[in-house]
Design an enzyme around this catalytic site. Structure first.
Site, PDB file in Angstrom:
ATOM      1  N   ARG A 246      25.215  39.532  46.296  1.00 22.54           N
ATOM      2  CA  ARG A 246      25.961  40.246  45.263  1.00 22.54           C
ATOM      3  C   ARG A 246      26.274  39.284  44.129  1.00 22.54           C
ATOM      4  O   ARG A 246      26.679  38.136  44.373  1.00 22.54           O
ATOM      5  CB  ARG A 246      27.283  40.809  45.815  1.00 22.54           C
ATOM      6  CG  ARG A 246      27.160  42.069  46.640  1.00 22.54           C
ATOM      7  CD  ARG A 246      26.733  43.283  45.810  1.00 22.54           C
ATOM      8  NE  ARG A 246      26.660  44.493  46.599  1.00 22.54           N
ATOM      9  CZ  ARG A 246      25.592  44.931  47.268  1.00 22.54           C
ATOM     10  NH1 ARG A 246      24.472  44.231  47.223  1.00 22.54           N
ATOM     11  NH2 ARG A 246      25.631  46.063  47.941  1.00 22.54           N
ATOM     12  N   GLU A 275      26.200  44.399  36.960  1.00 25.15           N
ATOM     13  CA  GLU A 275      24.975  45.211  36.875  1.00 25.15           C
ATOM     14  C   GLU A 275      25.261  46.564  36.245  1.00 25.15           C
ATOM     15  O   GLU A 275      26.297  47.157  36.549  1.00 25.15           O
ATOM     16  CB  GLU A 275      24.401  45.428  38.287  1.00 25.15           C
ATOM     17  CG  GLU A 275      23.832  44.172  38.879  1.00 25.15           C
ATOM     18  CD  GLU A 275      23.299  44.373  40.313  1.00 25.15           C
ATOM     19  OE1 GLU A 275      23.030  45.530  40.696  1.00 25.15           O
ATOM     20  OE2 GLU A 275      23.173  43.380  41.015  1.00 25.15           O
ATOM     21  N   HIS A 293      17.745  43.989  41.161  1.00 23.93           N
ATOM     22  CA  HIS A 293      18.303  44.403  42.458  1.00 23.93           C
ATOM     23  C   HIS A 293      17.240  45.107  43.321  1.00 23.93           C
ATOM     24  O   HIS A 293      17.352  46.298  43.630  1.00 23.93           O
ATOM     25  CB  HIS A 293      19.530  45.312  42.239  1.00 23.93           C
ATOM     26  CG  HIS A 293      20.441  45.360  43.436  1.00 23.93           C
ATOM     27  ND1 HIS A 293      21.809  45.432  43.336  1.00 23.93           N
ATOM     28  CD2 HIS A 293      20.180  45.361  44.766  1.00 23.93           C
ATOM     29  CE1 HIS A 293      22.359  45.481  44.535  1.00 23.93           C
ATOM     30  NE2 HIS A 293      21.374  45.440  45.428  1.00 23.93           N
TER      31      HIS A 293
HETATM   32  C1  8YV Z   1      20.700  48.487  48.361  1.00 18.27           C
HETATM   33  C2  8YV Z   1      22.046  46.409  48.935  1.00 18.27           C
HETATM   34  O1  8YV Z   1      19.593  48.748  47.622  1.00 18.27           O
HETATM   35  O2  8YV Z   1      22.376  47.571  50.967  1.00 18.27           O
HETATM   36  C3  8YV Z   1      22.804  46.798  50.154  1.00 18.27           C
HETATM   37  O3  8YV Z   1      23.929  46.262  50.311  1.00 18.27           O
HETATM   38  O4  8YV Z   1      22.427  45.545  48.250  1.00 18.27           O
HETATM   39  C4  8YV Z   1      20.784  46.997  48.476  1.00 18.27           C
HETATM   40  O5  8YV Z   1      19.747  46.453  49.200  1.00 18.27           O
HETATM   41  C5  8YV Z   1      21.868  49.153  47.701  1.00 18.27           C
HETATM   42  O6  8YV Z   1      23.076  48.592  48.014  1.00 18.27           O
HETATM   43  C6  8YV Z   1      21.898  50.604  48.057  1.00 18.27           C
HETATM   44  O7  8YV Z   1      23.172  51.177  47.860  1.00 18.27           O
END
Ligand code: 8YV
Length: 331
Positions: A246, A275, A293
């Site tokens: 993140r 983002e 992402h």
């Molecule tokens: C997802 C992610 O694409 O799952 C997670 O925490 O960071 C990503 O891989 C995204 O969050 C889907 O909501």
């Protein structure tokens, strides 16, 4: 069961077709065919009507939104592993269960992390741009041109040795990197031995000694700006940093300043603090490989995530504890 009696499941973003089809078979699923991110007002409307809400990382499920929720909303089945988009404490107080999708995106995210660990020191993005940009010219091979740095034999410091951190370590070992890590808790001796991993209780001390640092921890109040301006300055000027977790874990403005000033060798970033906004200094730098992402962006992974969401909803509606229930204390 007549359609009107089936639970209303509001899905905030477009999901893979197979997932949406199954959801429509099982629930009164309200889909987002156009895939436009929902505004706060639209989300407010959704929590007033939904029995189950299926949000993603792009939806901020905060206290003010949850305060608008109708009493029928009992489950938030997040499509994603990270739940930093959801105010877990408020959800708990309001008796709303939250689930996520752990495990199924581990390997894909670790692959992307490894791709960035290779891409930045070996200048993959620069090389591609050079060939594809009509304003640039490749004069042909030269022994001293486009030189990067080898990763073999270097020290990789993994911040966050959970599922994804361990999957990164397995890959990195195969590429000849030495594995170091910092984690809230030391992992088991067996895991340390398998990964030949060195534990650093002090993040500061680890940072100062690494050649590559990979961020693989969740974003929580405790990890917000874990890589603060002070800590970033501990890195060697020859170090690279990779983040597929993140953006909020790193002070992005400070990182961008250091990249611009040449105080860090480069960065591979799949996630950003605000983002979809990205600090322009990062985008302007040849030494930054930036991705939108995409860590878990495989069709297989997204279908698996959808299946997990469905299992969580179905189990909950059948009166059982959903398998991927998230508790605030876990983060
Ligand atoms: C997802 C992610 O694409 O799952 C997670 O925490 O960071 C990503 O891989 C995204 O969050 C889907 O909501």
């Amino acid at each position: 069961m007549p359609t009107s009696k089936r639970p209303i499941v509001i899905v905030t973003r477009k999901l893979p077709e197979a997932v949406e089809t199954r959801m429509c078979e099982l629930f009164d699923a309200r889909l987002n065919v156009g895939d436009n991110p929902m505004s706060h007002a639209e989300l407010g409307q959704a929590v007033k009507t939904a029995d189950v809400l299926v949000p993603t990382v792009t939806d901020r499920i905060d206290r003010s939104l949850l305060s608008q929720a109708g009493p029928q909303l009992k489950l938030i089945a997040n499509f994603g592993t990270g739940v930093d988009n959801i105010d877990l404490d408020t959800a708990r107080v309001r008796g709303i269960i939250v689930t996520n999708t752990p495990g199924v995106l581990t390997e894909d995210t670790a692959d992307m992390t490894m791709a960035l660990i290779l891409a930045v020191p070996r200048r993959l993005a620069e090389g591609t741009v050079l060939l594809k940009d009509p304003r640039k010219h490749w004069p042909g091979w030269s022994p001293t041109w486009m030189l990067g740095h080898r990763i073999w034999g270097k020290r990789l410091g993994i911040i966050g040795m959970g599922r994804i951190g361990q999957a990164v370590a397995r890959r990195a070992r195969a590429f000849g990197l030495q594995i170091h890590y910092h984690n809230r808790r030391r992992v088991s001796e067996d895991t340390e031995q398998e990964l030949e991993a060195t534990y650093w209780e002090s993040l500061d001390q680890m940072l100062a000694r690494m050649d590559i640092v990979s961020v693989n921890c969740p974003h929580t109040p405790a990890t917000y700006h874990l890589l603060s301006a002070r800590r970033l300055k501990l890195l060697k000027p020859t170090a690279y940093i990779v983040n597929t977790a993140r953006g909020e874990v790193i002070d992005e403005n400070e990182l961008a300043r250091m990249v611009e000033a040449g105080q860090i060798a480069g960065a591979g970033l799949d996630v950003f603090e605000n983002e979809p906004a990205i600090n322009p200094k990062l985008l302007a730098s040849d030494r930054v490989v930036a991705l939108p992402h995409m860590g878990s962006a495989t069709i297989e992974g997204r279908i698996d995530m959808g299946e997990k969401v469905i299992i969580n909803i179905k189990t909950f509606l059948d009166g059982h504890n959903p398998p991927d229930r998230v508790h605030p204390a876990m983060f």
